[in-house]
Write an enzyme that holds these catalytic residues in place. Sequence first.
Site, PDB file in Angstrom:
ATOM      1  N   GLU A 102       7.900 -37.484  54.186  1.00  0.00           N
ATOM      2  CA  GLU A 102       8.484 -38.663  53.527  1.00  0.00           C
ATOM      3  C   GLU A 102       7.619 -39.084  52.336  1.00  0.00           C
ATOM      4  OE1 GLU A 102      10.658 -40.499  52.659  1.00  0.00           O
ATOM      5  OE2 GLU A 102      11.591 -41.729  54.182  1.00  0.00           O
ATOM      6  N   ASP A 103       8.229 -39.719  51.371  1.00  0.00           N
ATOM      7  CA  ASP A 103       7.462 -40.260  50.256  1.00  0.00           C
ATOM      8  C   ASP A 103       6.670 -41.498  50.679  1.00  0.00           C
ATOM      9  OD1 ASP A 103       9.754 -41.804  50.629  1.00  0.00           O
ATOM     10  OD2 ASP A 103      10.443 -41.671  48.555  1.00  0.00           O
ATOM     11  N   ASP A 106       8.014 -47.820  54.622  1.00  0.00           N
ATOM     12  CA  ASP A 106       8.011 -49.232  54.236  1.00  0.00           C
ATOM     13  C   ASP A 106       8.387 -50.051  55.474  1.00  0.00           C
ATOM     14  OD1 ASP A 106       8.035 -51.442  52.510  1.00  0.00           O
ATOM     15  OD2 ASP A 106      10.074 -51.081  51.832  1.00  0.00           O
ATOM     16  N   PHE A 155       5.760 -52.702  44.779  1.00  0.00           N
ATOM     17  CA  PHE A 155       6.777 -51.680  44.559  1.00  0.00           C
ATOM     18  C   PHE A 155       6.225 -50.590  43.654  1.00  0.00           C
ATOM     19  CE2 PHE A 155      10.587 -49.591  43.108  1.00  0.00           C
ATOM     20  CZ  PHE A 155      11.311 -49.523  44.289  1.00  0.00           C
ATOM     21  N   ARG A 168      10.763 -40.825  38.665  1.00  0.00           N
ATOM     22  CA  ARG A 168      10.355 -39.867  39.701  1.00  0.00           C
ATOM     23  C   ARG A 168       9.375 -38.823  39.181  1.00  0.00           C
ATOM     24  NH1 ARG A 168      13.595 -40.561  44.273  1.00  0.00           N
ATOM     25  NH2 ARG A 168      15.770 -41.117  43.900  1.00  0.00           N
TER      26      ARG A 168
HETATM   27  P1  IMP Z   1      12.048 -47.947  54.871  1.00  0.00           P
HETATM   28  O1  IMP Z   1      13.289 -47.547  55.591  1.00  0.00           O
HETATM   29  O2  IMP Z   1      12.047 -49.424  54.540  1.00  0.00           O
HETATM   30  O3  IMP Z   1      10.774 -47.513  55.539  1.00  0.00           O
HETATM   31  O4  IMP Z   1      12.145 -47.313  53.450  1.00  0.00           O
HETATM   32  C1  IMP Z   1      11.782 -46.063  53.195  1.00  0.00           C
HETATM   33  C2  IMP Z   1      12.396 -45.609  51.891  1.00  0.00           C
HETATM   34  O5  IMP Z   1      12.534 -46.675  50.947  1.00  0.00           O
HETATM   35  C3  IMP Z   1      11.462 -44.630  51.244  1.00  0.00           C
HETATM   36  O6  IMP Z   1      11.748 -43.326  51.654  1.00  0.00           O
HETATM   37  C4  IMP Z   1      11.725 -44.863  49.777  1.00  0.00           C
HETATM   38  O7  IMP Z   1      12.781 -44.033  49.355  1.00  0.00           O
HETATM   39  C5  IMP Z   1      12.127 -46.293  49.664  1.00  0.00           C
HETATM   40  N1  IMP Z   1      10.984 -47.145  49.238  1.00  0.00           N
HETATM   41  C6  IMP Z   1      10.241 -47.985  49.989  1.00  0.00           C
HETATM   42  N2  IMP Z   1       9.270 -48.584  49.278  1.00  0.00           N
HETATM   43  C7  IMP Z   1       9.385 -48.097  48.028  1.00  0.00           C
HETATM   44  C8  IMP Z   1       8.640 -48.303  46.809  1.00  0.00           C
HETATM   45  O8  IMP Z   1       7.663 -49.065  46.725  1.00  0.00           O
HETATM   46  N3  IMP Z   1       9.061 -47.597  45.739  1.00  0.00           N
HETATM   47  C9  IMP Z   1      10.118 -46.739  45.768  1.00  0.00           C
HETATM   48  N4  IMP Z   1      10.834 -46.508  46.874  1.00  0.00           N
HETATM   49  C10 IMP Z   1      10.482 -47.183  47.998  1.00  0.00           C
HETATM   50 MG    MG Z   2      12.819 -41.848  50.811  1.00  0.00          MG
END
Ligand code: IMP
Ligand code: MG
Length: 178
Positions: A102-103, A106, A155, A168
């Site tokens: 995963e990138d 969050d 962010f 990206r």
């Molecule tokens: P989660 O479901 O809230 O954990 O979100 C995960 C996904 O939200 C990641 O795979 C990202 O694609 C996106 N995301 C969360 N935080 C950021 C950020 O700071 N920048 C860009 N994308 C984010």
């Molecule tokens: Mg993602």
Amino acid sequence: MPDSASAPTKLRVLVPAEKIKDRIAELGKQISADYKGPIIMIGILKGAFIFMSDLARVIDNPTRVDFMGISSYGNAKSTSGEVRLTKDLDMSIEGLDVLVVEDIVDSGVTLTYLIHLLSQRRPRSIRIAAMLDKPDRRMRPIKVNYCGFEIPDEFVVGYGLDYAEEYRNLKDICVLES
Ligand code: IMP
Ligand code: MG
């Protein structure tokens, strides 16, 4: 909220490219030492595409790669709480050691959904590698086994991460300030 097409935005480097490279080399060593046999890496599109390709090249084990498309955000900056599968795997993961790539983690909503989905396909193990972790924002308990960097609640874009599909391709991980 900035609109990347019109409102002025500023980028501040949070993790420079050289630091990313060094950290990925360390993760590769750790992963190669932890797994005895083959691995199947599952990259989560689109954000993980750069991390996935860099990480794959520092892992010594026989490695297969596959991708899954998950969408949870639309074009907003925080999770909608809704997760959608936009592309499924091409391969079976039954009996295999899965490394989800995963990138960023969050809220944890995306990975909670994904791990649940993947578990039903009876892999031998599932672990998570994430370039970034924002632990302050967690709504679901997710344990990241291989984490590049823990970052504060800001962010970020670059190194695969986008805001409204832009940025990206940046080499550094940057905070997007408006
Ligand atoms: P989660 O479901 O809230 O954990 O979100 C995960 C996904 O939200 C990641 O795979 C990202 O694609 C996106 N995301 C969360 N935080 C950021 C950020 O700071 N920048 C860009 N994308 C984010
Ligand atoms: Mg993602």
